[in-house]
Design an enzyme around this catalytic site. Structure first.
Site, short mmCIF file in Angstrom:
data_model
loop_
_atom_site.label_atom_id
_atom_site.label_comp_id
_atom_site.label_asym_id
_atom_site.label_seq_id
_atom_site.Cartn_x
_atom_site.Cartn_y
_atom_site.Cartn_z
CD GLU A 273 12.05 42.45 0.10
OE1 GLU A 273 11.53 43.03 1.06
OE2 GLU A 273 11.41 41.97 -0.84
CG HIS A 291 8.41 40.37 -0.51
ND1 HIS A 291 8.86 41.61 -0.87
CD2 HIS A 291 7.07 40.39 -0.66
CE1 HIS A 291 7.82 42.36 -1.24
NE2 HIS A 291 6.71 41.63 -1.13
N1 LIG Z 1 4.31 40.93 1.91
C1 LIG Z 1 3.71 40.85 0.74
O1 LIG Z 1 3.93 39.91 -0.04
C2 LIG Z 1 2.73 41.90 0.35
C3 LIG Z 1 2.84 43.19 0.82
N2 LIG Z 1 1.93 44.14 0.45
C4 LIG Z 1 2.10 45.49 0.97
O2 LIG Z 1 0.97 45.81 1.77
C5 LIG Z 1 0.61 47.15 1.51
C6 LIG Z 1 -0.83 47.37 1.90
O3 LIG Z 1 -1.69 46.69 1.00
P1 LIG Z 1 -3.27 46.93 1.02
O4 LIG Z 1 -3.83 46.75 2.37
O5 LIG Z 1 -3.82 46.11 -0.08
O6 LIG Z 1 -3.33 48.48 0.63
P2 LIG Z 1 -4.50 49.51 0.85
O7 LIG Z 1 -4.21 50.70 -0.02
O8 LIG Z 1 -5.82 48.82 0.72
O9 LIG Z 1 -4.34 49.94 2.39
C7 LIG Z 1 -3.27 50.66 2.93
C8 LIG Z 1 -3.86 51.65 3.94
O10 LIG Z 1 -2.81 52.21 4.70
C9 LIG Z 1 -3.06 53.62 4.83
N3 LIG Z 1 -1.83 54.33 5.12
C10 LIG Z 1 -0.91 54.84 4.26
N4 LIG Z 1 0.11 55.39 4.96
C11 LIG Z 1 -0.18 55.23 6.28
C12 LIG Z 1 0.47 55.59 7.50
N5 LIG Z 1 1.65 56.21 7.50
N6 LIG Z 1 -0.14 55.29 8.67
C13 LIG Z 1 -1.33 54.67 8.70
N7 LIG Z 1 -2.00 54.30 7.57
C14 LIG Z 1 -1.43 54.57 6.39
C15 LIG Z 1 -3.66 53.97 3.50
O11 LIG Z 1 -4.30 55.22 3.55
P3 LIG Z 1 -4.29 56.13 2.19
O12 LIG Z 1 -5.20 55.42 1.24
O13 LIG Z 1 -4.76 57.46 2.62
O14 LIG Z 1 -2.86 56.17 1.70
C16 LIG Z 1 -4.62 52.80 3.28
O15 LIG Z 1 -5.85 53.01 3.90
C17 LIG Z 1 0.93 47.31 0.00
O16 LIG Z 1 1.08 48.67 -0.35
C18 LIG Z 1 2.20 46.53 -0.14
O17 LIG Z 1 3.30 47.37 0.08
C19 LIG Z 1 0.90 43.82 -0.38
C20 LIG Z 1 0.73 42.55 -0.86
C21 LIG Z 1 1.65 41.50 -0.58
O1 LIG Z 2 1.75 42.64 -3.88
C1 LIG Z 2 2.70 43.18 -3.28
O2 LIG Z 2 2.77 44.41 -3.05
C2 LIG Z 2 3.80 42.34 -2.80
O3 LIG Z 2 4.62 42.79 -2.07
C3 LIG Z 2 3.90 40.95 -3.26
O4 LIG Z 2 4.52 40.93 -4.48
#
Ligand SMILES: NC(=O)C1=CN([C@@H]2O[C@H](COP(=O)(O)OP(=O)(O)OC[C@H]3O[C@@H](n4cnc5c(N)ncnc54)[C@H](OP(=O)(O)O)[C@@H]3O)[C@@H](O)[C@H]2O)C=CC1
Ligand SMILES: O=C(O)C(=O)CO
Length: 320
Positions: A273, A291
């Site tokens: 990306e 994204h």
């Molecule tokens: N496309 C977009 O625009 C966006 C993308 N994102 C992405 O989404 C991700 C998730 O966001 P969000 O849900 O808020 O984050 P959270 O931290 O709330 O949830 C992520 C969960 O995934 C778990 N986890 C980590 N590694 C693994 C694995 N290998 N297998 C299974 N579970 C795992 C974590 O556990 P633990 O806490 O133990 O690590 C945690 O419970 C962000 O980190 C970001 O990269 C977010 C916002 C926008």
């Molecule tokens: O919030 C995030 O992690 C995103 O990927 C969007 O910017």
């Protein structure tokens, strides 16, 4: 106090900061010019989304920097531990975009099960017979209702995705590195709320049981879905990644789509990306977006206001 919003910030966030006495600059400074710009303009706060990287070099070279704000969730573009070590606060907005990302997952899922991308592209400008041919070509859609959605990474966005799935009448199974169970509160238009309890299961079980899989883990050092995991998925399954590039092995994914092991994939994030591989871009079974998971007006408003509140909490109100 000066704030540079290098990847933009919502007007609501700007208003809140300006009302508190901050000067907000919404200019895009190129990555290689950032150090000079931050120092020459004595910037106190830098706000970024995913494009700008705030690494060790910037933290070391910019002594005026007090706060690094990430409009969004993932902090993989910031050297968080190093910043903390150097006394620079790092803030983000963990919950503000969850619902928006979850909705984008369903945009990709619905696109996949009803062939919308290709159907849109193929719609004939004229000719009844072409229309009829097209109708036949895209007649084998499937319903989401009654199918199983597997969610890997069951944090905020994973759970927001589960809420939508439950609303659509899907069964949800989930795997998480940390969580063993979660209660999903689904709210309906008339104010009613229903709780759904979900016990997480292993990633392998999720791969085997799901008709569609959506990934919601943070950036990882290793693939969560590689060749082995793709082979474990049901034949004809769909896979969505709105988490991070690098979570899926894209070479293995393209192979799985070409061999028709998988019916479709939806990607909002990419291994390379902002320049996704041509094989990904050209694949007819991919539903793609640049994204934009968190890029809705509502989410960006929440993000801007939340960042502004946190900055004011940390640095106070220069006006007073
Ligand atoms: N496309 C977009 O625009 C966006 C993308 N994102 C992405 O989404 C991700 C998730 O966001 P969000 O849900 O808020 O984050 P959270 O931290 O709330 O949830 C992520 C969960 O995934 C778990 N986890 C980590 N590694 C693994 C694995 N290998 N297998 C299974 N579970 C795992 C974590 O556990 P633990 O806490 O133990 O690590 C945690 O419970 C962000 O980190 C970001 O990269 C977010 C916002 C926008
Ligand atoms: O919030 C995030 O992690 C995103 O990927 C969007 O910017």
């Amino acid at each position: 106090m000066k704030v540079l919003a290098n990847d933009g910030v919502s007007q609501s966030g700007i208003d809140k900061l300006e009302n508190a006495g901050y000067e907000v600059i919404t200019k895009k400074v190129a990555q290689e010019q950032l150090i000079d710009y931050l120092n020459e303009n004595k910037i106190d706060v830098i706000l970024v989304r995913s494009a700008t990287k705030v690494r060790k070099d910037i933290i070391d070279a910019c002594p005026d920097l007090k706060v690094i704000g990430r409009g969004g969730v993932g902090l993989d573009n910031i050297d968080v531990d190093y910043a903390k070590e150097k006394g620079v606060k790092v803030i983000n907005t963990p919950a503000a975009s969850s619902a928006s990302v979850a909705e984008l997952v369903f945009a990709h899922l619905l696109n996949g099960v009803r062939f919308l991308k290709n159907a849109n592209r193929d719609m004939p400008l004229e000719g009844e017979s072409k229309f009829k041919d097209l109708k036949k070509s895209y007649a084998k859609g499937v319903e989401l209702r009654g199918k199983t959605l597997g969610i890997i990474g069951f944090g905020r966005i994973g759970q927001a995705t589960a809420k939508v799935a439950i609303g659509l009448g899907m069964k949800v199974v989930a795997a998480d590195a940390f969580l063993e169970e979660a209660t999903i509160e689904v709210d309906f238009f008339d104010g009613q709320k229903l709780d759904f309890h979900i016990n997480t299961i292993s990633k392998e079980e999720v791969l085997k049981q799901s008709d569609f899989i959506s990934l919601h883990v943070p950036a990882q050092k290793e693939y969560v879905i590689g060749k082995k995991e793709l082979e474990m998925m049901k034949d004809g399954a769909g896979l969505i990644n709105a988490a991070r590039g690098g979570v899926i092995d894209e070479v293995a994914l393209v192979e799985a789509l070409d061999s028709r092991k998988l019916a479709f994939a939806g990607l909002d994030v990419f291994e390379s990306e902002p320049k996704p591989e041509i094989k990904v871009l050209m694949n007819p079974h991919m539903s793609l977006s640049p994204h934009i998971g968190g890029s809705t007006n509502e989410a960006q408003d929440r993000i801007g206001v939340e960042l502004a509140s946190q900055i004011i909490d940390i640095l106070g109100t220069p006006k007073n």
